[in-house]
Design an enzyme around this catalytic site. Sequence first.
Site, PDB file in Angstrom:
ATOM      1  N   CYS A 119       0.844  -1.197   0.000  1.00 31.17           N
ATOM      2  CA  CYS A 119       0.000   0.000   0.000  1.00 31.17           C
ATOM      3  C   CYS A 119       0.879   1.247   0.000  1.00 31.17           C
ATOM      4  CB  CYS A 119      -0.959  -0.023   1.203  1.00 31.17           C
ATOM      5  SG  CYS A 119      -2.292   1.215   1.094  1.00 31.17           S
ATOM      6  N   ASP A 170      -3.327   1.367  10.257  1.00 34.67           N
ATOM      7  CA  ASP A 170      -4.519   2.209  10.418  1.00 34.67           C
ATOM      8  C   ASP A 170      -4.979   2.193  11.862  1.00 34.67           C
ATOM      9  OD1 ASP A 170      -4.607   1.607   7.378  1.00 34.67           O
ATOM     10  OD2 ASP A 170      -5.941   3.305   7.765  1.00 34.67           O
TER      11      ASP A 170
HETATM   12  C1  RUB Z   1      -3.816   3.216   3.721  1.00 34.60           C
HETATM   13  C2  RUB Z   1      -3.081   2.239   4.570  1.00 34.60           C
HETATM   14  C3  RUB Z   1      -1.784   2.737   5.171  1.00 34.60           C
HETATM   15  C4  RUB Z   1      -2.076   3.259   6.596  1.00 34.60           C
HETATM   16  C5  RUB Z   1      -0.880   4.017   7.165  1.00 34.60           C
HETATM   17  O1  RUB Z   1      -5.112   2.759   3.420  1.00 34.60           O
HETATM   18  O2  RUB Z   1      -3.499   1.148   4.836  1.00 34.60           O
HETATM   19  O3  RUB Z   1      -0.868   1.685   5.275  1.00 34.60           O
HETATM   20  O4  RUB Z   1      -3.176   4.143   6.562  1.00 34.60           O
HETATM   21  O5  RUB Z   1      -0.598   5.143   6.365  1.00 34.60           O
HETATM   22  P1  RUB Z   1      -6.098   3.704   2.529  1.00 34.60           P
HETATM   23  P2  RUB Z   1       0.208   6.410   6.918  1.00 34.60           P
HETATM   24  O6  RUB Z   1      -5.400   3.954   1.242  1.00 34.60           O
HETATM   25  O7  RUB Z   1      -7.348   2.896   2.378  1.00 34.60           O
HETATM   26  O8  RUB Z   1      -6.319   4.962   3.329  1.00 34.60           O
HETATM   27  O9  RUB Z   1       1.538   5.879   7.385  1.00 34.60           O
HETATM   28  O10 RUB Z   1       0.328   7.323   5.733  1.00 34.60           O
HETATM   29  O11 RUB Z   1      -0.577   6.981   8.036  1.00 34.60           O
END
Ligand code: RUB
Length: 329
Positions: free
Chosen positions: A136, A205
């Site tokens: 991701c 998340d």
């Molecule tokens: C994004 C996702 C990321 C976490 C952490 O999911 O799973 O790994 O949110 O991100 P989506 P960060 O695209 O559905 O929002 O480190 O940027 O907080």
Amino acid sequence: MEIAGYRIPPEVVRIREDIKAMKIRGAGNIARHGAQAIAIAAEKYSGVDLEDFRKYLKTVADYVKSARPTAVSLPNSVSYVVSRLERSTPPSVREAIEVVTTAAREFISYSESAVKLIAQLGARRIERGDTIMTHCHSRASVEVIITAHRQGKVERVYVKETRPMLQGLIAAAELAREGVEVVLIPDSAVRYYMKRVDKVVVGADAVAANGAVINKIGTSLVALAAREARARVYIASETYKFSPYTVVGELVPIEVRESTEVVDSTWLAENPEVTVLNPVFDATPPEYVDAIITERGVIPPQSAILILIEEYGVTPVSTEHPAYSPEPE
Ligand code: RUB
């Protein structure tokens, strides 16, 4: 838009819509925008009654928090801002607005510096010549990899495309822009390439009280393949992604999105007998995680409860705490 007799400012509606539509995405980014939305709502309030202002802000907070259910960073950031108001006794609405906007600014700046600190701490866990896999797009984990790369440690990064929304492409582009050697692979090639990987670095998340990590769907499969191949699994996560709700026995809700993100509507119409499911997060058990890299230090997942106790108090955890305020979804 109007809720409970209060007009929700269009800027706030826009932020919530953008979070829902994933134009604003990634748990940290969502949290910062959540705090900003509350500050905007406060600034737009034109009344003079303090009690009414508190009610208005609570209404806006519930509305913003319900944009997406899984990233606990959103209710946590909104509650951080609103609880500042709840705990203070400003003499007038003007001062109350100041309390709220200051709290929002504080949260946003804490969040930004937390990511920088995580990048520094996480990079220490990367050794010269390491091949990394990520999944991701997580800003926290991309920053860890970029920092390690600047220290000359990163050999190559495998980036999973991350169906169905392909956020892996964002991560791949950001890393490549920094000069990292990036290999983009389909999700199904994870196990095939895992034998070449030393470390997995992904974001979160939500982190549950038992150390389970909730992140983009497929993270648990990456962790499973990593365990088999003896690659280490690191989670880059700010502590405001730790879920206080899980201390009182709640499970982190897993968002299920539209089937049209998986297959197009023509295909769906041609195959009405097929059910298409699109869960967008999954839980990786703590046994599959080597460490969680937070701004307060690198901790074993089993220590998540300590962070929560430090942040929200020792048991019994009050369900009256602002962070536990009833969730609309
Ligand atoms: C994004 C996702 C990321 C976490 C952490 O999911 O799973 O790994 O949110 O991100 P989506 P960060 O695209 O559905 O929002 O480190 O940027 O907080």
